[in-house]
Design an enzyme around this catalytic site. Structure first.
Site, mmCIF file in Angstrom:
data_model
loop_
_atom_site.group_PDB
_atom_site.id
_atom_site.type_symbol
_atom_site.label_atom_id
_atom_site.label_comp_id
_atom_site.label_asym_id
_atom_site.label_seq_id
_atom_site.Cartn_x
_atom_site.Cartn_y
_atom_site.Cartn_z
ATOM 1 N N ASP A 262 -15.912 92.553 91.535
ATOM 2 C CA ASP A 262 -15.847 91.141 91.925
ATOM 3 C C ASP A 262 -16.414 90.289 90.801
ATOM 4 O OD1 ASP A 262 -16.060 88.590 93.250
ATOM 5 O OD2 ASP A 262 -16.009 89.673 95.148
ATOM 6 N N LYS B 19 1.585 87.816 99.018
ATOM 7 C CA LYS B 19 1.367 88.789 100.078
ATOM 8 C C LYS B 19 2.656 89.480 100.502
ATOM 9 C CE LYS B 19 -3.057 88.367 100.325
ATOM 10 N NZ LYS B 19 -3.874 89.412 99.687
ATOM 11 N N SER C 47 -0.678 89.882 104.428
ATOM 12 C CA SER C 47 -1.201 88.834 105.309
ATOM 13 C C SER C 47 -0.095 88.398 106.258
ATOM 14 C CB SER C 47 -1.661 87.637 104.470
ATOM 15 O OG SER C 47 -1.843 86.488 105.264
ATOM 16 N N LEU D 54 -14.311 90.638 103.451
ATOM 17 C CA LEU D 54 -13.676 91.901 103.812
ATOM 18 C C LEU D 54 -13.991 93.002 102.807
ATOM 19 C CD1 LEU D 54 -10.231 90.466 104.957
ATOM 20 C CD2 LEU D 54 -11.727 91.875 106.379
ATOM 21 N N ARG E 280 -15.017 83.352 103.915
ATOM 22 C CA ARG E 280 -15.080 82.018 103.299
ATOM 23 C C ARG E 280 -13.695 81.397 103.134
ATOM 24 N NH1 ARG E 280 -16.210 82.389 96.821
ATOM 25 N NH2 ARG E 280 -14.896 84.196 96.334
ATOM 26 N N VAL F 149 -9.050 91.154 87.902
ATOM 27 C CA VAL F 149 -7.778 91.832 88.109
ATOM 28 C C VAL F 149 -6.615 91.034 87.533
ATOM 29 C CG1 VAL F 149 -8.587 92.941 90.230
ATOM 30 C CG2 VAL F 149 -7.378 90.749 90.373
ATOM 31 N N TYR G 20 0.314 81.916 98.029
ATOM 32 C CA TYR G 20 -0.313 83.002 98.786
ATOM 33 C C TYR G 20 0.743 83.823 99.525
ATOM 34 C CZ TYR G 20 -3.670 85.130 102.088
ATOM 35 O OH TYR G 20 -4.419 85.998 102.831
#
Length: 313
Positions: free
Chosen positions: A44, A175, A158, A25, A206, A80, A171
């Site tokens: 990245d 989010k 998400s 993305l 991925r 980050v 996760y």
């Protein structure tokens, strides 16, 4: 002016920092904004899906693609996950292009495990990139945007953060927390032309490895990128909101309340007795974060209490 004659959205003169932009993305966002005139910091570290390792290749490759197409971009491989990394990423934009107009935080890692088996190490490692990572880059960019009187922040939530998903509590927590961060940035940035919103994307990247996607409709990252582009554009007219983009569908996601029930006092049994009315979503309160959802929630609730007390007297 009809939709057919609207001028093409451009980002000429704008500087965008995009985290996790080496693949998936983030790559799609970087290529789109770069093709539309933005100067892009492609951030990245190039690590594995679990966040391990370092590879400068993915960020450099995206930079090369943007430059080859006539755009301007530089690579950043800082992480980050630390405050120092966040400062360095935003510092790359300032050192390279002299400003920061757009921040898209897309970086993320994946360390799944059932709740009963999730290690503290894996929990923290994912929060460090997703949620603390968002704070690290927002904290570095936000004062600069406020001082400039302009900014666009796009953070990534998400459906796992909105609705939960088994096996990924780290996760989901990350989010969900992103929403609170974006809302505060929207509130505190409103007077200075800084807008902050959430993208809730779905695409085959991925992170979908191991999932059978053979029956899925087209879900490439390029289908999500235009929505993020609009949220990052000067024409973006919303702040403190959430948009989802999945398989070509773009929709608003929002938090609402039912009007509920007022009583001057309650028992445990009465909550159960009134539950159907308490949960009735036919006439929801949708409170805009900006300018005053926090206050509106309190004012509306107090008004119901005052009306109920007056009716009882």
């Amino acid at each position: 002016m009809s939709e057919a004659t609207l001028p093409a959205a451009r980002f000429d003169g704008r500087v965008a920092v995009i985290t996790g932009a080496g693949r998936g993305l983030g790559r799609a966002y970087a290529l789109l904004l770069g093709s539309l005139g933005a100067k892009v910091v492609v951030n990245d570290p190039g690590g594995s899906m679990s966040g391990e390792g370092l590879d400068t290749g993915p960020a450099e490759q995206v930079v090369q693609e943007i430059v080859a197409a006539g755009g301007e971009a530089v690579a950043s491989t800082d992480s980050v996950a630390t405050a120092e990394g966040g400062q360095a990423i935003i510092g790359t934009a300032i050192d390279s292009f002299g400003r920061i107009d757009i921040l898209i935080h897309n970086a993320g890692t994946h360390r799944p495990a059932p709740l009963a088996e999730m290690t503290y190490e894996d929990f923290d490692a994912v929060l460090d990139v997703h949620l603390r990572g968002a704070f690290h880059v927002v904290r570095a960019a936000f004062p600069l945007m406020v001082a400039a009187g302009y900014g666009r922040i796009v953070l990534t939530s998400s459906i796992g953060g909105l609705y939960g998903n088994a096996g990924v509590v780290n996760y989901g927590v990350s989010k969900a927390g992103m929403i609170g961060l974006s809302n505060v940035a929207a509130l505190e940035g409103a007077a200075s032309g800084v807008k902050s919103n959430i993208i809730v994307p779905a695409a085959i990247t991925r992170m979908a490895e191991g999932i059978d996607t053979s029956a899925y409709p087209p879900m490439g990252p390029e289908l999500v990128a235009p929505t993020v582009g609009w949220l990052a554009h000067e024409s973006c007219s919303i702040t403190g909101e959430m948009l989802t983009s999945i398989a070509g569908r773009v929709a608003r996601v929002f938090i609402a309340e039912t009007p509920g029930v007022y009583q001057p006092s309650w028992t445990v049994e009465q909550v159960g007795e009134q539950l159907e009315t308490i949960r009735d979503t036919s006439d929801p309160w949708i409170l805009p974060v900006v300018p005053s959802a926090h206050v509106d929630h309190i004012v509306n609730s107090f008004a119901m209490a005052a009306k109920g007390a007056a009716n009882a007297s």
